[in-house]
Design an enzyme around this catalytic site. Sequence first.
Site, PDB file in Angstrom:
ATOM      1  N   PHE A 111      21.723  -1.326 -20.410  1.00  0.00           N
ATOM      2  CA  PHE A 111      20.547  -1.365 -21.270  1.00  0.00           C
ATOM      3  C   PHE A 111      19.406  -2.041 -20.530  1.00  0.00           C
ATOM      4  O   PHE A 111      19.541  -3.171 -20.052  1.00  0.00           O
ATOM      5  CB  PHE A 111      20.886  -2.119 -22.561  1.00  0.00           C
ATOM      6  CG  PHE A 111      19.706  -2.435 -23.437  1.00  0.00           C
ATOM      7  CD1 PHE A 111      18.973  -1.415 -24.030  1.00  0.00           C
ATOM      8  CD2 PHE A 111      19.327  -3.749 -23.663  1.00  0.00           C
ATOM      9  CE1 PHE A 111      17.883  -1.700 -24.839  1.00  0.00           C
ATOM     10  CE2 PHE A 111      18.233  -4.049 -24.473  1.00  0.00           C
ATOM     11  CZ  PHE A 111      17.513  -3.014 -25.061  1.00  0.00           C
ATOM     12  N   SER A 112      18.262  -1.348 -20.408  1.00  0.00           N
ATOM     13  CA  SER A 112      17.054  -1.896 -19.791  1.00  0.00           C
ATOM     14  C   SER A 112      17.358  -2.352 -18.362  1.00  0.00           C
ATOM     15  O   SER A 112      17.773  -1.549 -17.535  1.00  0.00           O
ATOM     16  CB  SER A 112      16.502  -3.022 -20.671  1.00  0.00           C
ATOM     17  OG  SER A 112      15.194  -3.359 -20.302  1.00  0.00           O
ATOM     18  N   TRP A 113      17.171  -3.642 -18.027  1.00  0.00           N
ATOM     19  CA  TRP A 113      17.491  -4.123 -16.681  1.00  0.00           C
ATOM     20  C   TRP A 113      18.935  -3.799 -16.318  1.00  0.00           C
ATOM     21  O   TRP A 113      19.233  -3.424 -15.179  1.00  0.00           O
ATOM     22  CB  TRP A 113      17.265  -5.641 -16.618  1.00  0.00           C
ATOM     23  CG  TRP A 113      17.504  -6.280 -15.288  1.00  0.00           C
ATOM     24  CD1 TRP A 113      16.573  -6.532 -14.314  1.00  0.00           C
ATOM     25  CD2 TRP A 113      18.754  -6.775 -14.773  1.00  0.00           C
ATOM     26  NE1 TRP A 113      17.160  -7.143 -13.234  1.00  0.00           N
ATOM     27  CE2 TRP A 113      18.505  -7.308 -13.484  1.00  0.00           C
ATOM     28  CE3 TRP A 113      20.050  -6.808 -15.266  1.00  0.00           C
ATOM     29  CZ2 TRP A 113      19.499  -7.875 -12.703  1.00  0.00           C
ATOM     30  CZ3 TRP A 113      21.056  -7.369 -14.495  1.00  0.00           C
ATOM     31  CH2 TRP A 113      20.779  -7.906 -13.229  1.00  0.00           C
TER      32      TRP A 113
END
Length: 279
Positions: A111-113
């Site tokens: 998720f994301s980073w």
Amino acid sequence: MSSTSRPLPHPRETVRTITAAGRTLRVSVRSGTDAGTTPLLLMNGIGASLEVLQPFVDALDPKRTVIRFDVPGVGGSPRPVVPYVLATFSPVVASMLTQLGHEEPVDVLGFSWGGGLAQHFAVQHRRRVRRLVLAATGTGSLMVPAHPRVLSRMLTPRRHRDPDYARSIAGQIYGGTMRTEPERAAYALHAHTRLGPRRGYYFQLAAAAGWSSLPFLRLIRQPTLVIAGDDDPIIPSINPRVMARLIPDAVLHLYEGGHLAMVTEAKELAPVVEDFLDG
């Protein structure tokens, strides 16, 4: 491996401290009820402890074992003695899985980073990954960037530490329902969250500085779900579209919402992920 276990809210969930490849990590494991279901490893966003994704974990079928961890310097993991990059941190994750007894491939959601780490892990340790989910993430330095105002807000961990500040900028940087309900962002980032030292956030920023997966997306051979919001100021939707085109065995699910929907709209998105993993 050092082990100091304490229960999390779920009766089948425990947390422990593991030293893997020289890094000390706080790790959570929610044991599933079905040993035949492939475990799911979650890789979290920048500055976020493993508790942030609790709504998503709660929305998953209890049959599935779920593994989470805090990166060095975030949540309950001590800050690193020396910096790291994604290429040197991937072996730490592989060692962690081995110490937890997971020698067989697992499913991975970044998720994301954490999506950048997941992409790198899927290539660097391809035999450890069965299926891959890339959520609200991009290809790093080589991508269509967010607006400079959004990027400037991402250079500091303040939104993780100051609920009022998180509310004030939520709509601008997260989009989706945060535009009309910014208090949900403050709750998502702060509820039950353990904050590590500020330096951990900057270590994460540095770990991905100059990194891009664009040159090696075609090397990701696992079946991949790219899941993204149509109103995500951090990851403009052109980026997941490009990723889904370049990864050989990828499908794209574009939902109506913003960057934090995996947390704030977990009940709607968890079935999408599970249909893919079970498919």
